[in-house]
Design an enzyme around this catalytic site. Structure first.
Site, PDB file in Angstrom:
ATOM      1  N   LYS A  96       0.760  -1.406   0.060  1.00 43.08           N
ATOM      2  CA  LYS A  96       0.377   0.241  -0.213  1.00 43.08           C
ATOM      3  C   LYS A  96       0.620   1.009   0.204  1.00 43.08           C
ATOM      4  O   LYS A  96       1.434   1.387   1.172  1.00 43.08           O
ATOM      5  CB  LYS A  96      -0.870  -0.492   1.197  1.00 43.08           C
ATOM      6  CG  LYS A  96      -1.984   1.751   1.187  1.00 43.08           C
ATOM      7  CD  LYS A  96      -2.119   1.161   2.405  1.00 43.08           C
ATOM      8  CE  LYS A  96      -3.254   2.945   2.793  1.00 43.08           C
ATOM      9  NZ  LYS A  96      -3.751   2.185   4.106  1.00 43.08           N
ATOM     10  N   ASN A 205      -9.503   1.160  10.333  1.00 42.83           N
ATOM     11  CA  ASN A 205      -8.620   0.933  10.947  1.00 42.83           C
ATOM     12  C   ASN A 205      -8.794   1.616  12.795  1.00 42.83           C
ATOM     13  O   ASN A 205      -9.621   0.849  13.762  1.00 42.83           O
ATOM     14  CB  ASN A 205      -6.951   1.224  10.262  1.00 42.83           C
ATOM     15  CG  ASN A 205      -6.159   0.703  12.226  1.00 42.83           C
ATOM     16  OD1 ASN A 205      -4.676   1.417  11.645  1.00 42.83           O
ATOM     17  ND2 ASN A 205      -6.930   0.369  13.121  1.00 42.83           N
ATOM     18  N   THR A 206      -9.354   2.982  12.515  1.00 41.15           N
ATOM     19  CA  THR A 206      -9.150   3.440  13.415  1.00 41.15           C
ATOM     20  C   THR A 206      -9.916   3.518  13.894  1.00 41.15           C
ATOM     21  O   THR A 206     -10.799   3.340  15.397  1.00 41.15           O
ATOM     22  CB  THR A 206      -8.796   5.395  13.630  1.00 41.15           C
ATOM     23  OG1 THR A 206      -8.194   5.480  13.345  1.00 41.15           O
ATOM     24  CG2 THR A 206      -9.442   5.799  14.732  1.00 41.15           C
TER      25      THR A 206
END
Length: 254
Positions: A96, A205-206
């Protein structure tokens, strides 16, 4: 039902997860199980082959695809170097691309990202570039060899949702490549909205890691992504500004 193929691999679960911000590395295995994710991103600095207790790879099942990111890169050259190190460390050939020189909003540099994508794709990497949503940059990334593109919904880690919705929709409509919405998604409902738009996948994610119960939040995002994709494939009904009765309004009392 369309299949999601990236780098010759069929991705059956369209929820990708990140590995940062969790209270411990140990919880990541349970989050992966709850989410059913086949792909996980990780920063190279969290891979420690000399210290198994600190090595994040010890908590990631072998059948999960590693998607190392080039976090920390501020230009194409740094991103290329990090990608090569990741492959040399045994993290595979998926990468990525993250090129960020803006320390306030953490917005990716599309121009440097395109440069890095071209070099790494030519070297055999499966490149998934993180980008500011832009149709022209998306086209150039495809020309450079990207396997998918990852436009942000909002600034990374902000949990603000799909602030760039219209730009992402243009990319979905116009680009013949998987569009993976990455960054900013803060709620399962926002992931569902992205999937209803036609996004190929979402990376979260977060929103999972910062929740009070990451394992159940991972499950919630899994269901949201599945529901959104199913709704997209079912072809939702058209909107109307007028009322349209679902039952006859005349004849019953005649």
């Amino acid at each position: 039902m369309d299949k999601l193929i990236i780098g010759g691999v069929e991705i059956k679960n369209r929820l990708f997860v990140g590995s940062g911000k969790y209270p411990s590395n140990e919880i990541i295995k349970d989050v992966l199980e709850g989410s059913g994710s086949q792909v996980i991103t990780l920063a190279l600095r969290r891979v420690d082959l000399d210290n198994k207790e600190e090595d994040i790879l010890q908590n990631i099942p072998k059948d999960v695809i590693l998607l190392p990111n080039t976090s920390g890169a501020t230009n194409a050259e740094e991103a290329i170097r990090i990608a090569r190190i990741a492959r040399a460390m045994g993290c595979g050939n998926w990468i990525k691309i993250e090129v960020i020189s803006d320390s306030k909003y953490l917005l990716p540099d599309n121009e440097e990202t395109i440069k890095a994508t071209k070099v790494l794709a030519d070297e055999g990497f499966i490149v998934l570039p993180y980008m500011c949503p832009d149709l022209y940059a998306g086209r150039r990334l495809i020309e450079a060899g990207a396997a998918a593109v990852m436009p942000l919904g909002a600034p990374i880690g902000s949990n603000r949702g799909l602030k760039t919705k219209e730009l992402i929709q243009i990319m979905i409509d116009e680009l013949d490549i998987p569009i993976i919405v990455d960054a900013g998604i803060g709620k399962p409902s926002q992931a569902m909205e992205a999937m209803e738009m036609g996004a190929a996948a979402c990376l979260v994610n977060t929103a999972i890691a910062s929740s009070e119960d990451p394992i159940n939040m991972a499950r919630a995002f899994k269901m949201a992504v599945e529901g959104g994709r199913l709704a997209y494939e079912a072809k939702m009904g058209r909107e109307s500004k007028f009322g349209n009765a679902s039952s006859p309004l005349t004849g019953f009392l005649d």
